[in-house]
Design an enzyme around this catalytic site. Structure first.
Site, PDB file in Angstrom:
ATOM      1  N   ASP A  46      76.683 155.150  38.878  1.00 56.68           N
ATOM      2  CA  ASP A  46      75.604 155.700  39.675  1.00 56.68           C
ATOM      3  C   ASP A  46      74.739 154.522  40.117  1.00 56.68           C
ATOM      4  O   ASP A  46      74.751 153.447  39.492  1.00 56.68           O
ATOM      5  CB  ASP A  46      74.790 156.705  38.862  1.00 56.68           C
ATOM      6  CG  ASP A  46      74.106 157.734  39.749  1.00 56.68           C
ATOM      7  OD1 ASP A  46      73.929 157.456  40.959  1.00 56.68           O
ATOM      8  OD2 ASP A  46      73.736 158.802  39.245  1.00 56.68           O
ATOM      9  N   TRP A  47      74.000 154.717  41.188  1.00 53.17           N
ATOM     10  CA  TRP A  47      73.302 153.606  41.838  1.00 53.17           C
ATOM     11  C   TRP A  47      72.251 152.985  40.906  1.00 53.17           C
ATOM     12  O   TRP A  47      71.353 153.675  40.442  1.00 53.17           O
ATOM     13  CB  TRP A  47      72.698 154.084  43.137  1.00 53.17           C
ATOM     14  CG  TRP A  47      73.591 153.867  44.331  1.00 53.17           C
ATOM     15  CD1 TRP A  47      73.227 153.306  45.525  1.00 53.17           C
ATOM     16  CD2 TRP A  47      74.986 154.180  44.480  1.00 53.17           C
ATOM     17  NE1 TRP A  47      74.312 153.240  46.385  1.00 53.17           N
ATOM     18  CE2 TRP A  47      75.396 153.768  45.775  1.00 53.17           C
ATOM     19  CE3 TRP A  47      75.944 154.740  43.641  1.00 53.17           C
ATOM     20  CZ2 TRP A  47      76.701 153.912  46.248  1.00 53.17           C
ATOM     21  CZ3 TRP A  47      77.248 154.889  44.105  1.00 53.17           C
ATOM     22  CH2 TRP A  47      77.608 154.480  45.391  1.00 53.17           C
TER      23      TRP A  47
END
Length: 791
Positions: A221-222
């Site tokens: 995930d970012w």
């Protein structure tokens, strides 16, 4: 294509460069081996592309809860193929979807983006989504692996969960999509049992890659990758976004020092190249990539999918409408449809059909706002322009916008020199329809200057919200000013915001809002009552707002925001023929339930909301939905609700008893059970038979269940036949099928139950020996037929 031969051409620095994003949304190209830039895009209801803007519109399908409410894997597979076509059109190789986290608590603020409380249903719908997208040659990344079932403190929280619950509940949907052939997967922000998921070697390397044999790409995930060596050894393959991050030169040094084996780097690069080959981004004359063409009519599918997910909770016979001439349509969501949840699921459709517009095409409609629960002003309507300025005030570029929203995450529009960007100015014009004090607002974080016809009306700094840093971009705070305006006069409004880039990436997000002078709350309510009294039928569209259901935050309660409950009661007291349309992504309390003629749940219905609503209310289509999650009467009744960490920890103390299993163990009765939903016809369940095929208990086996049902009503219809298995370990959904039949017609459905339906986790999968009751049910608490089998 020999991936190992291509890998052998790359030196260590090049290989490690490939493991971090080149920017917000892509991996870097390597022309020397024929590797194109690999572009990723958010989903799951559409394909936004790398620009968080409406310049390249997207089809907006119904929310994942709505898709799951259809229980229709063929429909979801078609939706996946449509999304693949959209992705190919935009040059996207990897769709960052679907979301497989579960509706553990009704307070989860992002549940609209997830499928269900049940791991089997979530897995089957998720698998159909994955198969549909990947049939079009586009990769999926089921997310967020694992136990990311709430939003509060999601970056740092530690989820404590038993191995049995992990295996039987939270890992099960991911295991199913790996079986379906997912080409990617996304690790979550949170920790599980003390280890952050991007570093969780036991779950990522041990379970996902080794035990399940996953050969795809694991992307973070970012900003979730925060360490060098621990993450490099933990199994996450790609750290997004980039080019900044904890890998790069530090990871090169760790490999050269022997702290991270180069074989771990090579495995990651193989996975990237394998995915690139699958999506046609690794050029090889001998490879025939999947056909990118898509002949699906996106507007028609969005409309069909919406109606298939609409769930009729109650109906005293008022639906479908017959002989209705005048229709009171009431509520803010009637005129300004909320078609999707907030956050990374947002896309920008070319058109939106509101409930008001859809119903006005079918009957004489009279509209009243009734009550306005929105805490933010809507964007100033009409086209706007974004002007990009350098430090001297020179214009770098101009960019058209459909509404007064300026939002770019990672990339800037073509022609904007990020190195010279100093400010963004949003320009819009408004012709006042009424005289009086109009409200203007800026929603954003940072410094803003607002002028109207060249005169300053606001100049100040808006502090970013505390907590989840994503909220500053997704749902920033708002400041308002009052401006006198005269009817018919044109006003030029400008908002200037100092803006730059961080690490070469843009983070620009602000909205110019507007509200014309309006009546007070009591006047709005009185108007709604008057309009309802004048019409044959009243339709109240009630729902949640962006402040209630969005990425980055959980819900504080299940009440409809504002005075909507009061509005429904007042309208129903005036017109007993009142239908309430609930426009929400997850459960809400409905204290007026017994006072209204019907309740139709439309979820977040996508761009064709109003057209699909007219189809269903007037009987052109049957509401096809069945609840994918149990709806409580009150939050206080929910057996599992807590999402707030205590000392950084959320303990899943309920174990495997999530959703309807928790309700059944508690002995409490919800408002509506998992699987509930009414149609416009009736069904009899006539017979059931079950047969086991396969080897002894130790070997793989299948149970074939055949059920006969008859449409006993007066019109064609659809029924979802649900199969539950009960044994010494409890009761669980094990299979389902959607059947269709004409009036009076009997149909047979055959449903195959895999061995896993009869197993529990006890250090490994173990088949429960003894008697198993197999039930065919209308919903989890309404079994119609049963048969017993001994294993």
């Amino acid at each position: 294509m020999d991936i190992d031969e291509l890998l052998g051409r790359l030196d260590l620095i090049t290989k490690i460069r490939l493991l971090t994003g080149a920017d917000m949304w892509s991996l870097p190209p390597l022309p020397e081996i024929g590797l194109d830039r690999l572009l990723m895009s958010d989903g799951p209801i559409g394909v936004r592309g790398e620009q968080w803007a409406a310049t390249d519109p997207s089809i907006a399908l119904p929310s994942p809860t709505a898709l799951a409410a259809s229980w229709d894997v063929d429909l979801v597979r078609r939706a996946g193929r449509l999304l693949a076509g959209e992705a190919r059109r935009k040059g996207v190789h990897v769709l960052l979807a679907p979301t497989l986290n579960l509706h553990r608590s009704p307070l989860g603020g992002r549940h609209f983006e997830c499928f269900s409380e049940d791991p089997y249903l979530a897995g089957e719908i998720g698998a159909a989504y994955v198969e549909g997208v990947q049939e079009g040659g586009v990769a999926t990344t089921p997310k967020h692996f694992v136990a990311n079932d709430f939003e509060t403190d999601r970056f740092t929280v530690d989820v404590r969960v038993s191995e049995q619950a992990l295996r039987e509940v939270y890992l099960r949907p991911f295991e199913r999509v790996v079986e379906a052939g997912a080409w990617g997967l996304m690790t979550a922000y949170n920790a599980v049992n003390g280890t952050t998921m991007t570093e969780h070697a036991d779950l990522v390397n041990g379970v996902l890659k080794d035990e399940w044999g996953f050969d795809g790409l694991v992307v973070s995930d970012w900003t979730a990758v925060r360490t060098t060596e621990a993450a490099a050894l933990g199994g996450t393959d790609v750290a997004m976004p980039g080019p900044f991050g904890p890998w790069g030169e530090r990871l090169v040094a760790a490999v050269r020092a022997g702290r991270v084996p180069e074989s771990a780097i090579d495995d990651r690069v193989r996975r990237i190249l394998r995915l690139a080959a699958r999506v046609g981004a690794l050029r090889d004359p001998g490879l025939s990539p999947a056909d990118p063409g898509c002949s699906i009519d996106g507007v028609a599918l969005a409309r069909e999918a919406a109606g298939r997910g609409f769930t009729l909770l109650t109906n005293d016979g008022i639906l479908p409408f017959d002989g209705v001439r005048t229709l009171a349509v009431i509520g803010p969501a009637a005129a300004e449809a909320r078609i999707m949840g907030g956050g990374s699921a947002q896309v920008f459709p070319e058109r939106v059909v509101s409930p008001l517009a859809g119903l006005a095409a079918r009957a004489e409609v009279r509209y009243a706002l009734g009550a306005d629960p929105r805490l933010r002003l809507s964007p100033l309507p009409g086209p706007a322009r974004a002007v990009f300025l350098d430090a001297e005030g020179g214009v770098l570029a101009e960019h058209p916008l459909p509404t007064a929203e300026a939002r770019w995450l990672g990339g800037l529009p073509s022609g904007v020199d990020a190195g010279r960007l100093a400010a963004v100015r949003l320009l819009s014009a408004y012709v006042a329809e009424v005289s009086g004090e109009h409200l203007l607002s800026v929603a954003g974080a940072g410094a803003y200057a607002v002028t109207v016809n060249g005169e300053a009306v606001f100049d100040g700094v808006i502090e970013p919200p505390s907590g989840d840093p994503g909220l500053a971009f997704l749902t920033p705070p708002e400041r308002r000013v009052s401006v006198p305006m005269a009817a018919g006069q044109r006003y030029e409004v400008a908002v200037t915001h100092p803006a730059g880039t961080f690490g070469g990436l843009a983070f620009v997000s602000f909205t110019l809002g507007h509200a014309a002078p309006a009546a007070g709350a009591e006047e709005l309510l009185a108007e709604a009552v008057r309009v309802a009294a004048e019409c044959d039928v009243a339709v109240v569209v009630a729902g949640t707002t962006r402040e209630v259901e969005s990425e980055g935050l959980d819900r504080a309660d299940l009440a409809l925001p504002g005075r909507q409950d009061e509005l429904v009661r007042a309208v129903a007291a005036t017109n007993p023929r009142t239908v309430v349309v609930v426009n929400a992504g997850s459960p809400v309390e409905m204290p007026w339930l017994a006072d209204v003629a019907a309740v139709l749940l439309t979820w977040f219905p996508g761009q064709e909301a109003g057209a699909a609503l007219a189809d269903v209310l007037f009987g052109d289509a049957e509401p096809g939905g069945r609840l994918p999650t149990t709806w409580p009467r009150r939050l206080a009744d929910a057996p599992v609700a807590e999402v707030r960490p205590v000392d950084g920890v959320v303990a899943y103390e309920e174990g495997v008893f999530v959703g309807y299993r928790a309700w059944q163990r508690s002995g409490r009765v919800p408002a509506f059970w998992f699987g509930h939903g009414l149609g416009y016809t009736t069904w009899s369940y006539d017979s059931i038979a079950a047969e086991r095929t396969g080897g002894p208990v130790e070997a793989t086996f299948t149970v074939t269940v055949t059920v006969a049902v008859t449409n006993t009503g007066t019109r064609p219809g659809r029924e979802v036949v649900q199969i539950y298995v009960s044994n010494a370990a409890g009761r669980r959904l094990a299979g389902f099928d959607v059947v269709e039949a004409a009036s009076g017609e009997t149909v047979l459905t055959t449903i195959f139950l895999r061995e896993r339906a009869f197993q529990v986790w006890a250090g490994g999968w173990r088949t429960v020996e003894g008697e198993h009751t197999i039930e065919a049910a209308h919903h989890v608490a309404d079994p119609r037929l049963s048969v017993t089998m001994k294993i």
